[in-house]
Design a protein around this motif. Sequence first.
Motif, mmCIF file in Angstrom:
data_model
loop_
_atom_site.group_PDB
_atom_site.id
_atom_site.type_symbol
_atom_site.label_atom_id
_atom_site.label_comp_id
_atom_site.label_asym_id
_atom_site.label_seq_id
_atom_site.Cartn_x
_atom_site.Cartn_y
_atom_site.Cartn_z
ATOM 1 N N ASP A 130 56.354 21.332 28.350
ATOM 2 C CA ASP A 130 56.417 20.523 29.557
ATOM 3 C C ASP A 130 57.544 21.041 30.471
ATOM 4 O OD1 ASP A 130 55.390 17.914 30.757
ATOM 5 O OD2 ASP A 130 57.566 17.613 30.791
ATOM 6 N N HIS A 134 57.144 22.889 34.206
ATOM 7 C CA HIS A 134 57.801 22.376 35.413
ATOM 8 C C HIS A 134 58.701 23.436 36.025
ATOM 9 C CE1 HIS A 134 56.498 18.270 34.246
ATOM 10 N NE2 HIS A 134 56.427 18.164 35.555
ATOM 11 N N GLU A 139 51.808 25.134 38.998
ATOM 12 C CA GLU A 139 50.782 24.106 39.129
ATOM 13 C C GLU A 139 51.414 22.812 39.637
ATOM 14 O OE1 GLU A 139 48.579 27.059 37.209
ATOM 15 O OE2 GLU A 139 50.391 26.258 36.345
ATOM 16 N N SER A 140 50.573 21.931 40.183
ATOM 17 C CA SER A 140 51.056 20.638 40.641
ATOM 18 C C SER A 140 51.432 19.776 39.442
ATOM 19 C CB SER A 140 49.958 19.943 41.439
ATOM 20 O OG SER A 140 48.872 19.646 40.578
ATOM 21 N N ASP A 141 52.233 18.714 39.681
ATOM 22 C CA ASP A 141 52.628 17.808 38.595
ATOM 23 C C ASP A 141 51.405 17.230 37.901
ATOM 24 O OD1 ASP A 141 55.224 18.317 39.102
ATOM 25 O OD2 ASP A 141 55.695 16.369 40.020
ATOM 26 N N GLU A 142 50.393 16.945 38.682
ATOM 27 C CA GLU A 142 49.168 16.355 38.131
ATOM 28 C C GLU A 142 48.496 17.320 37.150
ATOM 29 O OE1 GLU A 142 46.295 15.450 41.167
ATOM 30 O OE2 GLU A 142 44.798 14.992 39.636
ATOM 31 N N VAL A 143 48.411 18.572 37.546
ATOM 32 C CA VAL A 143 47.793 19.582 36.677
ATOM 33 C C VAL A 143 48.671 19.827 35.441
ATOM 34 C CG1 VAL A 143 47.038 22.001 36.509
ATOM 35 C CG2 VAL A 143 46.458 20.658 38.529
ATOM 36 N N VAL A 145 50.497 17.649 33.871
ATOM 37 C CA VAL A 145 50.232 16.551 32.931
ATOM 38 C C VAL A 145 48.967 16.854 32.125
ATOM 39 C CG1 VAL A 145 49.549 14.116 32.755
ATOM 40 C CG2 VAL A 145 51.440 14.773 34.268
ATOM 41 N N LYS A 146 47.934 17.336 32.821
ATOM 42 C CA LYS A 146 46.669 17.653 32.137
ATOM 43 C C LYS A 146 46.836 18.811 31.169
ATOM 44 C CE LYS A 146 43.501 15.998 35.677
ATOM 45 N NZ LYS A 146 42.897 16.465 36.924
ATOM 46 N N ARG A 147 47.598 19.814 31.584
ATOM 47 C CA ARG A 147 47.792 20.990 30.733
ATOM 48 C C ARG A 147 48.605 20.643 29.490
ATOM 49 N NH1 ARG A 147 47.432 26.802 32.821
ATOM 50 N NH2 ARG A 147 45.832 26.647 34.408
ATOM 51 N N SER A 149 48.660 17.656 27.999
ATOM 52 C CA SER A 149 47.821 16.892 27.073
ATOM 53 C C SER A 149 46.782 17.812 26.420
ATOM 54 C CB SER A 149 47.219 15.672 27.768
ATOM 55 O OG SER A 149 45.923 15.927 28.177
#
Length: 210
Positions: A130, A134, A139-143, A145-147, A149
Motif C-alpha cells: 500500500d 502511494h 494510479e489514483s487512490d481509488e485504483v 485501493v482496488k489493487r 485488495s
Amino acid sequence: MMNNAKLFIVSAPSGCGKGTILNEVFKDRDVYYSISCTTRKPREFEVDGVNYFFITQEKFDEMAGNNEFLEYATFVGTSYGTPAKPVDDAIAQGKDALLEIETVGAALVKKARPDSVSIFILPPSVKELDRRLHKRATESDEVIVKRVSQAKAEIEKAYNYDYVIMNDALEEAVRDFELILSSVKNNDNKADQFKAENMKEKIEEVLKNA
Ligand code: 5GP
C-alpha cells in the motif's frame, strides 16, 4: 531436436518491486521478455511496444477471437494478454522466455504448458505494498485501493506456484531468484527451500498481516 529452453512465469502483486528484481536478474541473460497487450493507458514513462502494446478493447477482443494469445485475463477491469507467437518462436529457437503476468493467466499457462516454471514474488507485507503504491503514485487512490485488495487475493494463490520468494531486501530477492533459475537449468535441488510447499509459513505470515 534437443531443446532445453524454459518458459518462466512470474507473478507478483503490483507494488511488489518485481520490475526492479526482474531487470536486475535478466539484464545479462539471454531471455525473451514477453511484451503483453493491454487495454489500459500508458503510464508516464511507458513506451508502446516496449513495456506493453497499448491497444483498444476492440483490437484486444479481435486478437483473443483469433487465438493470438497464449493466455489472457482481466485485472482490475483491464484486459491483459500474452501474444503467443513471439513466445513460441523464442522457445523453438532454444531461448528461454519470461512472462510477467497475474495469477489467473499464470494458472492458464501452467496448465497449457506443464513444463513451464512459475515463480511468485511475495511482498514483505500488504501494508508495505500500500505504501509503495502511494509513493509510486502511478494510479489514483481509488485504483490503489482496488489493487491492494486484489493483492491479498493474489497472495492466497502463491501456494499454487512452483517457487515463492520474498522481496524484503532487493539484493537477497535477486540472489534467491538467480538460485531458482540456475537450479531449474541444472536440474538440481539447490533452490528447494523456495519450493511453494517449503514457503507456506512465509505466505501465511504475509496473509496474517494483511
Ligand atoms: P500493470 O497494470 O501494473 O502493468 O499490470 C497489472 C497486472 O497485470 C500485473 O500483475 C501484471 O503482471 C499483469 N499482466 C501484465 N501483462 C499480462 C498479460 O499478458 N497477461 C496477464 N494475465 N496478466 C498480465
